[in-house]
Design a protein around this motif. Structure first.
Motif, PDB file in Angstrom:
ATOM      1  N   SER A  70       0.823  -1.222   0.000  1.00 40.92           N
ATOM      2  CA  SER A  70       0.000   0.000   0.000  1.00 40.92           C
ATOM      3  C   SER A  70       0.854   1.268   0.000  1.00 40.92           C
ATOM      4  CB  SER A  70      -0.934   0.000   1.211  1.00 40.92           C
ATOM      5  OG  SER A  70      -0.177   0.000   2.407  1.00 40.92           O
ATOM      6  N   THR A  82      -0.159   4.394   2.027  1.00 46.01           N
ATOM      7  CA  THR A  82      -1.295   5.241   1.673  1.00 46.01           C
ATOM      8  C   THR A  82      -2.606   4.872   2.363  1.00 46.01           C
ATOM      9  OG1 THR A  82      -1.937   3.883  -0.226  1.00 46.01           O
ATOM     10  CG2 THR A  82      -0.343   5.659  -0.637  1.00 46.01           C
ATOM     11  N   ARG A 125       7.033   6.037 -11.362  1.00 41.38           N
ATOM     12  CA  ARG A 125       5.851   5.806 -12.178  1.00 41.38           C
ATOM     13  C   ARG A 125       4.579   5.953 -11.350  1.00 41.38           C
ATOM     14  NH1 ARG A 125       2.886   2.475 -11.350  1.00 41.38           N
ATOM     15  NH2 ARG A 125       4.414   1.340 -10.149  1.00 41.38           N
ATOM     16  N   PRO A 142       1.131   5.044 -10.235  1.00 40.19           N
ATOM     17  CA  PRO A 142       0.290   3.897 -10.523  1.00 40.19           C
ATOM     18  C   PRO A 142      -1.074   4.350 -11.022  1.00 40.19           C
ATOM     19  CG  PRO A 142       0.437   4.249  -8.172  1.00 40.19           C
ATOM     20  CD  PRO A 142       1.312   5.266  -8.818  1.00 40.19           C
ATOM     21  N   PRO A 143      -1.591   3.728 -12.031  1.00 40.76           N
ATOM     22  CA  PRO A 143      -2.930   4.095 -12.474  1.00 40.76           C
ATOM     23  C   PRO A 143      -3.916   3.741 -11.372  1.00 40.76           C
ATOM     24  CG  PRO A 143      -2.146   2.110 -13.608  1.00 40.76           C
ATOM     25  CD  PRO A 143      -1.039   2.583 -12.737  1.00 40.76           C
ATOM     26  N   GLU A 144      -4.768   4.665 -11.030  1.00 37.93           N
ATOM     27  CA  GLU A 144      -5.703   4.400  -9.949  1.00 37.93           C
ATOM     28  C   GLU A 144      -7.067   4.061 -10.518  1.00 37.93           C
ATOM     29  OE1 GLU A 144      -4.629   3.501  -6.971  1.00 37.93           O
ATOM     30  OE2 GLU A 144      -5.732   5.021  -5.870  1.00 37.93           O
ATOM     31  N   ARG A 180       5.010   7.865  -4.542  1.00 34.85           N
ATOM     32  CA  ARG A 180       5.168   7.600  -5.967  1.00 34.85           C
ATOM     33  C   ARG A 180       4.478   8.662  -6.810  1.00 34.85           C
ATOM     34  NH1 ARG A 180       2.400   1.971  -5.728  1.00 34.85           N
ATOM     35  NH2 ARG A 180       1.081   3.317  -4.474  1.00 34.85           N
TER      36      ARG A 180
END
Ligand SMILES: Cc1cc2nc3c(=O)[nH]c(=O)nc-3n(C[C@H](O)[C@H](O)[C@H](O)COP(=O)(O)OP(=O)(O)OC[C@H]3O[C@@H](n4cnc5c(N)ncnc54)[C@H](O)[C@@H]3O)c2cc1C
Ligand SMILES: Cc1cc2nc3c(=O)[nH]c(=O)nc-3n(C[C@H](O)[C@H](O)[C@H](O)COP(=O)(O)OP(=O)(O)OC[C@H]3O[C@@H](n4cnc5c(N)ncnc54)[C@H](O)[C@@H]3O)c2cc1C
Lengths: 494, 336
Positions: free
Chosen positions: B158, B161, B308, B310-312, B333
């Protein structure tokens, strides 16, 4: 702690307007063959392999993702909850169609979505639909020299979607781990019919591990419509050992010694005298009938390691006073040793009309104490309880045998079940190791978790499944609605 | 290290810090050993350190479990376990001072994950203080536990977060009787197919490396069967790591070979560690993306590339918001 016999199921009631409208929509999506509403069908889907039973509104049997999505959208539009179901071998009432606030849920069976979509032998993984039976994947993998490690005792009937939804265990958990470790990705369909790929094909996660949360979600987070599963190479050598002991303590102490030896066994099963007598009578597996307990041990892998493991196990069993130690000389003998373990449910069915199967875990070092306690509970409640134990994991499965026709016996059965659970908790254990919470263990969660922890559990559930329609009254203790499950085994419905 | 089993951790300071940040509408970054954080550009966020949160709470060798506070250095844990002939194969990176909490939060595993599995597979219980200050325990000290939703998995990976990982119970195993590194000229895919569950297969710019962890006789027999030659462990790049589908890894490693970038690809896993100048890393990121993968740059000094992001997905967003509604925990990140 157990749900009491609640209100009579609304078997004879006419559907409400919303229910009728839903049924009309479903009929359009599924056709006659895919929607069951008759009293007989509803009776068949009243319960899983537990005693908890309730009357569903109807049963939907979609064959494709598109049909399933349309079914879910219809439920959403009419505000009707649903209960996901696969093979119905669950033991915690997870697939029992209980309703909240008088609304009967729709049972959604994924049994017809049962294809092996891809077996990628080179990369050792398989993509499956949820209704595929566990053992069928095993057979397909074996053709490529591979195996699927999770092997619950119900694997010839239970589905992989059900295994994902319950985070199932099995015989080889000690070294291979539970289901979650073998699930690379989950395709979860939400109440809007949208599929979410939780974790993908990449070896490192980008966001939160919602895959991990969905495994063991017991149908409350949406419907598992697909999974990518990890396959392993089949072992080159297997060594199996049967050891008999005069006391439960000696068997339990042997388990402790094995777990701290320099090579872990891959399977450690324990059966007590009552279990031995029962299966010997039924399956003639060759267990010593004068023993208080037997251990079934297995080592897998490369030849030298396996034979060293078996040697160590034989020596340790002898040091702990084993009366008899048998090494399987060949595959036939190995199969015979396991036959006894696998025959437990069948043997019980022959002996007693009913059984109540518990599932608790204690730290391995407390196994002896826990087994003693189970014996004492059986004596106190005047019940026959036999013990089949995934001993390497400290996971006990006491089977309480009874005959429901005996006056007042159910109260004693539930009292025994309750005491077994509270004893496990007192020994630093937990209320369920592999069967799940469902309805059966739901109220224990308030004893285990603080209010904050339960609130966080609920918050995560709502975040993942905002509609609240997916298996609404399962897993977490509810404060709203009245429970409509009946704990009483039904005798007259088919 | 035989601290009493009943010893509890005082989490009040963490709860207070989170509450203060909430009141001030500020941001916090959780810091373990700092092995990752130190190499990232500084942020304005206040640091919540786990430096005080150290020590073993309960070690039960006979149950193959240990419970430690999250700030405990991984190396200390490994050394303690080794005295009992046990290990938790979540692989300390020697000399980097990374903590158990940091290992869990990043969930980055080394080459042994081929056989030993990922970090998440070794976590039995987590005690977490959520972003909104609730203390939550998930999981148990037993190896099987399906009581409620599996929040151990949620905490693992995680990146700080969802909350502060305060205590961790890990599954243990005996240290393998023999372990050794080898090298070979054979193609990686053949080696992986011919060996029975090797501990690691690493494809590098200096050749193919194989690690075996088995009974000594089996190690000898396997090595002979496949023609392995004894070697020392490969050196692993530390600037960036790419993740691709394991079936595409060879395409990435041959690209790195051609580009003369030091690399170490975990065969059968799909992770590839890389070193290189900023231009090389930009190119590596593009190549990983072409292969359907992504690149995580872990050393800001080496490049101007951000880590990078991360796509959420909306579901992750909702879960995160449920645990940290005010978004006080900074995702390092994705610096804001
Ligand atoms: C004799 C016997 C032995 C057993 N041995 C073991 C054992 O060794 N180890 C073990 O772990 N279990 C064991 N079980 C329990 C049971 O087999 C497992 O829980 C199994 O995983 C359930 O699979 P199923 O297909 O029957 O699911 P069901 O019983 O139909 O459903 C189980 C739960 O999963 C949900 N569900 C099912 N499919 C989906 C889906 N596609 N999407 C979302 N939710 C879904 C249901 O709502 C329900 O909550 C045993 C049971 C029996 C009767
Ligand atoms: C390129 C690269 C490759 C690596 N490969 C490996 C490898 O193969 N094997 C290996 O063992 N290690 C590897 N590492 C190191 C390892 O992944 C991390 O450096 C380390 O585990 C992080 O621990 P830390 O205590 O130093 O965390 P920090 O650097 O302090 O923090 C890292 C992240 O974790 C969060 N975090 C830290 N502690 C907590 C906590 N208690 N609760 C919640 N969140 C927290 C932080 O907020 C931050 O987001 C690699 C590192 C790099 C740079």
């Amino acid at each position: 702690m157990h749900p009491t016999s609640g209100t009579r199921p609304r078997r004879d009631l006419q559907p409400t307007a919303a229910e009728s409208a839903l049924l009309t929509d479903l009929g359009r999506v599924l056709g006659e063959d895919g929607l069951r509403t008759s009293a007989l069908s509803r009776a068949t889907y009243r319960r899983d392999a537990s005693f908890l039973n309730a009357d569903p509104l109807a049963i939907a049997l979609p064959s494709t993702r598109e049909q399933l999505a349309a079914v879910l959208r219809a439920c959403r539009d009419h505000g009707v909850p649903f209960t996901p179901r696969a093979a119905g071998t669950g033991l915690a009432g997870g697939a029992t169609p209980t309703g909240v606030g008088g609304v009967r849920p729709l049972v959604i069976s994924v049994a017809r979505m049962d294809r092996l979509l891809e077996l990628d032998a080179a990369n050792r993984r398989a993509h499956v639909e949820p209704g595929l039976v566990n053992a069928r994947l095993g057979r397909a993998a074996a053709a490529h020299g591979l195996r699927f490690a999770p092997d619950p005792a119900s694997q010839i009937a239970a589905t992989l979607g059900g295994n994902v939804a319950t985070n199932a265990g099995g015989i080889h958990v000690l070294t291979y781990g539970v289901m979650s470790q073998h699930v690379l990705a989950v395709e979860l369909m939400d109440a809007d019919g949208v599929v979410h790929l939780l974790d993908g094909r990449l070896p490192e996660q980008a966001g939160l591990d919602l895959r991990g949360v969905s495994v063991g979600g017991e149908g409350t987070l949406g419907i598992v419509v697909g999974a990518w599963l990890r396959l392993l190479p089949a072992p080159q050598a297997i060594g199996t050992l049967l050891a008999g002991f005069h006391t439960l303590e000696a068997a339990a102490a042997t388990v402790g010694a094995l777990v701290t030896s320099d090579r872990l066994p891959d399977a450690v099963e324990l059966m007590d005298a009552r279990a031995i007598a029962l299966v010997e009578d039924y399956a003639q597996a060759g267990y010593p009938t004068d023993a208080a307990a037997v251990l079934l041990l297995e080592y897998e892998g490369l030849p030298a390691g396996v034979s060293a493991g078996v040697d160590t196990a034989a020596r340790m069993a002898a040091e702990h006073g084993a009366t008899q130690v048998v090494r399987a000389a060949d595959a036939g003998q190995r199969a015979r040793i396991w036959k006894g373990r696998k025959a437990v449910a069948g043997a019980i069915a022959k002996q007693a009309p009913d059984f109540f199967l518990q599932d608790v875990v204690v730290p391995r070092s407390r196994l002896g104490e826990m087994l003693d306690a189970v014996v004492a509970i059986g004596e106190r409640e005047n019940l026959i309880i036999l013990n089949v134990v995934h001993a390497g994991d400290g996971n006990l499965h006491p089977f309480v045998l009874f005959d429901r026709r005996e006056e007042g016996v159910l109260d004693r059965v539930f009292a025994a079940g309750h005491d077994i659970v509270t004893t496990a908790l007192a020994l630093d254990g937990t209320v369920t190791g592999e069967h799940g919470v469902g309805i059966e263990k739901r109220d224990f969660l308030s004893q285990i978790y603080t209010e904050d922890a339960l609130a966080v559990q609920q918050a995560v559930r709502t975040a993942m499944e905002p509609s609240g329609l997916a298996n609404p009254d399962k897993v977490l203790p509810t404060t709203v609605g009245c429970l409509e499950a009946r704990m009483v085994p039904e005798g007259a419905w088919v | 290290m035989s601290d009493a089993a009943t010893m509890t951790t005082d989490l009040a300071p963490i709860v207070d810090t989170l509450a203060a940040a909430q009141r001030a509408r500020g941001q916090l970054v959780i810091r373990g050993g700092g092995s990752v954080l130190e190499r990232l550009p500084p942020t304005d966020a206040e640091v919540l350190s786990t430096a005080e949160l150290t020590g073993v709470i309960d070690h039960r060798p006979e149950d193959l479990v240990i419970t430690v506070r999250a700030g405990t250095p991984v190396e200390e844990l490994s050394a303690l376990l080794a005295t009992h002939g046990q290990e938790c194969p979540i692989e300390p990176l020697a000399g980097h001072g990374s903590t158990v909490g940091g290992r869990l939060a990043t969930a980055l595993a080394g080459p042994r994950q081929l056989q030993a599995g990922r970090v998440r597979d070794w976590v039995l219980r987590v005690r977490l203080v959520t972003g909104d200050g609730r203390v939550v325990t998930a999981g148990g000290v037993t190896v099987k536990d399906v009581t409620g939703y599996d929040l151990c998995r949620l905490a693992t990976g995680s990146w700080g977060t969802v909350g502060v990982i305060a205590e961790v119970t890990l599954k243990l195993r005996p240290i393998p009787t023999t372990s050794a590194w080898f090298t070979t000229d054979r193609p990686a895919s053949r080696v992986l197919a011919e060996l029975y569950r090797p501990a690691a297969v690493v494809s590098t710019d200096e050749g193919l490396f194989v690690r075996l962890e088995e009974h000594p006789d089996d190690v000898v027999a396997q090595a002979a069967a496949v023609g392995l030659v004894a070697a020392v462990a490969p050196t692993l790049p530390t600037t960036a790591r790419a993740a691709v589908d394991p079936s595409r890894l060879a395409e990435l490693t041959s690209w790195a070979q051609a580009a003369a970038i030091p690399y170490a690809g975990f065969v059968g896993v799909g992770v590839c560690l890389l070193d290189g100048d900023p231009d090389a890393l930009v190119a590596a990121g593009a190549r990983a993306a072409e292969l359907g993968g992504r690149l995580l740059v872990l050393d800001a000094g080496a490049t101007t590339l951000p880590m990078r992001p991360p796509p959420e997905d909306p579901m992750s967003e909702r879960v995160r918001a449920a645990l940290d509604p005010q978004q006080i925990l900074l995702d390092v990140r994705r610096p804001r």
